[in-house]
Design a protein around this motif. Structure first.
Motif, PDB file in Angstrom:
ATOM      1  N   SER A   1       0.836  -1.214   0.000  1.00  0.00           N
ATOM      2  CA  SER A   1       0.000   0.000   0.000  1.00  0.00           C
ATOM      3  C   SER A   1       0.870   1.263   0.000  1.00  0.00           C
ATOM      4  N   ILE A   2       2.032   1.212   0.613  1.00  0.00           N
ATOM      5  CA  ILE A   2       2.957   2.359   0.552  1.00  0.00           C
ATOM      6  C   ILE A   2       3.562   2.457  -0.854  1.00  0.00           C
ATOM      7  N   LEU A   3       4.001   1.315  -1.373  1.00  0.00           N
ATOM      8  CA  LEU A   3       4.625   1.344  -2.708  1.00  0.00           C
ATOM      9  C   LEU A   3       3.662   1.874  -3.762  1.00  0.00           C
ATOM     10  N   SER A   4       2.382   1.600  -3.574  1.00  0.00           N
ATOM     11  CA  SER A   4       1.412   2.031  -4.591  1.00  0.00           C
ATOM     12  C   SER A   4       1.310   3.561  -4.645  1.00  0.00           C
ATOM     13  N   LYS A   5       1.800   4.236  -3.607  1.00  0.00           N
ATOM     14  CA  LYS A   5       1.712   5.699  -3.598  1.00  0.00           C
ATOM     15  C   LYS A   5       2.966   6.373  -4.191  1.00  0.00           C
ATOM     16  N   LEU A   6       3.993   5.586  -4.465  1.00  0.00           N
ATOM     17  CA  LEU A   6       5.227   6.207  -4.958  1.00  0.00           C
ATOM     18  C   LEU A   6       5.035   6.967  -6.260  1.00  0.00           C
ATOM     19  N   SER A   7       4.051   6.535  -7.036  1.00  0.00           N
ATOM     20  CA  SER A   7       3.875   7.176  -8.345  1.00  0.00           C
ATOM     21  C   SER A   7       3.053   8.464  -8.273  1.00  0.00           C
ATOM     22  N   ARG A   8       2.504   8.802  -7.114  1.00  0.00           N
ATOM     23  CA  ARG A   8       1.589   9.956  -7.057  1.00  0.00           C
ATOM     24  C   ARG A   8       2.310  11.306  -7.225  1.00  0.00           C
ATOM     25  N   LYS A   9       3.432  11.477  -6.594  1.00  0.00           N
ATOM     26  CA  LYS A   9       4.248  12.702  -6.769  1.00  0.00           C
ATOM     27  C   LYS A   9       3.435  13.986  -6.666  1.00  0.00           C
ATOM     28  N   LEU A  10       2.831  14.178  -5.517  1.00  0.00           N
ATOM     29  CA  LEU A  10       1.906  15.308  -5.328  1.00  0.00           C
ATOM     30  C   LEU A  10       2.573  16.664  -5.554  1.00  0.00           C
ATOM     31  N   HIS A  11       3.863  16.756  -5.263  1.00  0.00           N
ATOM     32  CA  HIS A  11       4.542  18.053  -5.415  1.00  0.00           C
ATOM     33  C   HIS A  11       4.738  18.429  -6.880  1.00  0.00           C
TER      34      HIS A  11
ATOM     35  N   PHE B   1      15.832  20.588  -7.937  1.00  0.00           N
ATOM     36  CA  PHE B   1      15.816  19.149  -8.239  1.00  0.00           C
ATOM     37  C   PHE B   1      14.534  18.569  -7.666  1.00  0.00           C
ATOM     38  N   ASN B   2      13.629  18.190  -8.533  1.00  0.00           N
ATOM     39  CA  ASN B   2      12.311  17.773  -8.038  1.00  0.00           C
ATOM     40  C   ASN B   2      11.951  16.342  -8.391  1.00  0.00           C
ATOM     41  N   THR B   3      12.851  15.635  -9.070  1.00  0.00           N
ATOM     42  CA  THR B   3      12.452  14.307  -9.563  1.00  0.00           C
ATOM     43  C   THR B   3      13.420  13.199  -9.154  1.00  0.00           C
ATOM     44  N   PHE B   4      14.137  13.404  -8.070  1.00  0.00           N
ATOM     45  CA  PHE B   4      14.986  12.303  -7.605  1.00  0.00           C
ATOM     46  C   PHE B   4      14.127  11.122  -7.174  1.00  0.00           C
ATOM     47  N   ASN B   5      14.650   9.931  -7.427  1.00  0.00           N
ATOM     48  CA  ASN B   5      13.948   8.701  -7.063  1.00  0.00           C
ATOM     49  C   ASN B   5      13.909   8.536  -5.529  1.00  0.00           C
ATOM     50  N   PRO B   6      12.719   8.330  -4.955  1.00  0.00           N
ATOM     51  CA  PRO B   6      12.639   8.147  -3.489  1.00  0.00           C
ATOM     52  C   PRO B   6      13.221   6.820  -2.998  1.00  0.00           C
ATOM     53  N   ILE B   7      13.507   5.906  -3.933  1.00  0.00           N
ATOM     54  CA  ILE B   7      14.143   4.642  -3.530  1.00  0.00           C
ATOM     55  C   ILE B   7      15.650   4.885  -3.523  1.00  0.00           C
ATOM     56  N   VAL B   8      16.244   4.848  -2.337  1.00  0.00           N
ATOM     57  CA  VAL B   8      17.665   5.207  -2.214  1.00  0.00           C
ATOM     58  C   VAL B   8      18.426   4.117  -1.453  1.00  0.00           C
TER      59      VAL B   8
ATOM     60  N   LYS C   1      18.138  -4.909   2.945  1.00  0.00           N
ATOM     61  CA  LYS C   1      19.166  -4.370   3.857  1.00  0.00           C
ATOM     62  C   LYS C   1      19.893  -3.163   3.275  1.00  0.00           C
ATOM     63  N   GLN C   2      19.989  -3.097   1.956  1.00  0.00           N
ATOM     64  CA  GLN C   2      20.741  -1.982   1.347  1.00  0.00           C
ATOM     65  C   GLN C   2      19.880  -0.852   0.795  1.00  0.00           C
ATOM     66  N   ILE C   3      18.612  -1.157   0.521  1.00  0.00           N
ATOM     67  CA  ILE C   3      17.764  -0.195  -0.206  1.00  0.00           C
ATOM     68  C   ILE C   3      16.545   0.158   0.635  1.00  0.00           C
ATOM     69  N   MET C   4      16.209   1.449   0.651  1.00  0.00           N
ATOM     70  CA  MET C   4      15.081   1.888   1.472  1.00  0.00           C
ATOM     71  C   MET C   4      14.330   3.025   0.784  1.00  0.00           C
ATOM     72  N   LEU C   5      13.206   3.418   1.371  1.00  0.00           N
ATOM     73  CA  LEU C   5      12.536   4.635   0.929  1.00  0.00           C
ATOM     74  C   LEU C   5      13.160   5.772   1.728  1.00  0.00           C
TER      75      LEU C   5
END
Ligand code: PHE
Length: 444
Positions: A53-63, A87-94, A122-126
């Motif tokens: 349910s969190i991942l499904s919101k990654l595409s919304r990009k309200l800003h 810079f407004n379009t960096f990927n939130p998966i870091v 372990k290496q990748i997060m939001l």
């Protein structure tokens, strides 16, 4: 000026290939299970706690959604910093490296825990903050920039907390040798120094009795005179921004500065505004840790950074009473902010408040591992945006068995319709099953 360092992959649609259903956010991950998000597959492991349910919101990009209040606020902030790079379009998966290690977070910092942050593995997060991109942007030799984006934190549930919110990171660095001359090019700043007042808004009050002391010291590598220029410029930049944003706001504006701590700035402060009887934290900031600038290849510079929380400011400015409304796709919400001439701030006119449906849930804890954020996450996964508020209403220890029992009151309410008792009962039933299964509790 617009620039982006993001690679060309956009995150418009998310495909979550997982054997898990949304109600099972903490899968027992077996060897080689993966998520595929926009064509990139991520291996899951025992650190995985991100839910579909969190991942499904990654595409919304309200800003980035024109006329959305967060878009309007973002552009107003950008206008206050006209010569910056945006810079407004960096990927939130870091990587965890970017979000924490590069910024000097100690290994045992509580922000790293699974109860506070969302991990893909372990290496990748939001990202939990837009500061995750500081080092990479400084490394491209930028000296003044703004980064906006969605950030993710596991949290409690009420009208001002949501597991996703938006931040705007700002930073400006100067040549250490030349900082006084560089700052003196900032005309607005000079005017403010001369008149000792920022001529933007008179009915505002800025309270700042913070002092440099051993509790919030300057960095030993920084010459005092130069760092003082940077501090003054930081405080001016933020005070004048907030005053400008609130210029047409009806109530008197009260701002205060307090000491703070962040692993990547020193000294550090928080800025708060007074709203509806309480102080709201809207910004963390400070003088950039010199190690970050050194790593970025800008060791001859000194400067400041801040991180603003956009929802908090927008709730006050637009009079938006509940943070869930930002995610609303209801035209009655979105159409209110459409102003084709200008990105103006228009007050939200609430549509009628629909009746709540209140359910209590009580349970015995069978171990010490219960964490409220895990409980709230299960409710969110089942109820999505139908949950308005979750409050602990009873906490007691049985005198004989020494077992601890908790009772929570869950307030379900939709923002655009009346919920039925039947549908909420079904949700509540799933919540009960899930918490018993996943949190090692016994329902009462
Ligand atoms: N990243 C910090 C937070 O999210 C805010 C911050 C940004 C603090 C930049 C200092 C400098 O709380």
């Amino acid at each position: 000026m617009f620039s982006s360092l993001q690679n060309s992959k956009s995150l418009n649609s998310f495909q979550v290939l997982s054997t898990e259903t949304p109600s099972n956010p903490y899968p027992h991950v077996t060897h080689n299970e993966t998520f595929t998000i926009e064509g990139i597959s991520y291996k899951l492991d025992d650190q995985t706690n991100v839910s579909p349910s969190i991942l499904s919101k990654l595409s919304r990009k309200l800003h980035l959604q024109p006329h959305h209040p967060l878009y309007i606020l973002r552009t107003q902030i950008e206008q206050h910093f006209p010569h910056f790079s945006y810079f407004n379009t960096f990927n939130p998966i870091v990587t965890v490296q970017k979000n924490f290690d590069d910024l000097g977070f100690p290994k045992d910092h509580p922000g790293r825990s699974k109860t506070d942050s969302y991990y893909i593995n372990k290496q990748i997060m939001l990202r939990t903050h837009t500061s995750a991109h500081q080092l990479e942007v400084f490394s491209k030799m930028n000296t003044k920039f703004l980064i906006s984006g969605d950030v993710y934190r596991r949290d409690e549930i009420d009208s001002s907390h949501y597991p996703i919110f938006h931040q705007m990171e700002g930073a400006q660095i100067f040549n250490i040798q030349n900082i006084e001359q560089e700052i003196s090019k900032d005309k607005k700043y000079l005017i403010s120094l001369n008149s000792r007042k920022i001529p933007l808004r008179d009915n505002s009050e800025v309270n700042d009795d913070t002092i440099i002391s051993t509790n919030n010291p300057i960095q030993s590598c920084h010459p005092i005179e130069q760092v003082n220029f940077a501090i003054k410029h930081l405080k001016f930049s933020l005070n004048s921004l907030i005053k400008k944003l609130f210029i047409n706001h009806d109530e008197n504006l009260k701002i205060r500065w307090i000491d703070a701590y962040f692993p990547f700035t020193c000294p550090s402060w928080e800025m708060e505004i007074f709203f509806k009887g309480k102080w709201l934290e809207i910004c963390g900031c400070g003088i950039v840790d010199q190690n970050i600038l050194n790593k970025a290849g800008q060791s001859d510079k000194i400067g400041w950074a801040f991180g603003l929380g956009l929802e908090r400011i927008a709730m006050v400015l637009f009079d938006i009473p509940d943070i869930r409304l930002f995610w609303s796709q209801d035209e009655r919400f979105l159409d209110q902010f459409t102003d084709f001439n200008d990105n103006k701030i228009i007050k939200f006119l609430p549509f009628s408040k629909f009746p709540p449906c209140i359910k209590d849930i009580s349970f015995w804890l069978n171990d010490q591992n219960f964490h409220e954020n895990n409980f709230c996450e299960i409710i969110r996964n089942n109820a999505e945006d139908l949950v308005e508020d979750v409050k602990l209403i009873d906490d007691f220890v049985h005198p004989k068995t020494k077992k601890r029992s908790l009772c929570y009151r869950i307030n379900y309410r939709s923002m655009d319709r009346t919920v039925t008792n039947d549908e909420i009962n079904k949700i509540q039933e799933r919540v009960r099953e899930d918490i018993e299964e996943k949190l090692n509790v016994t329902l009462r």
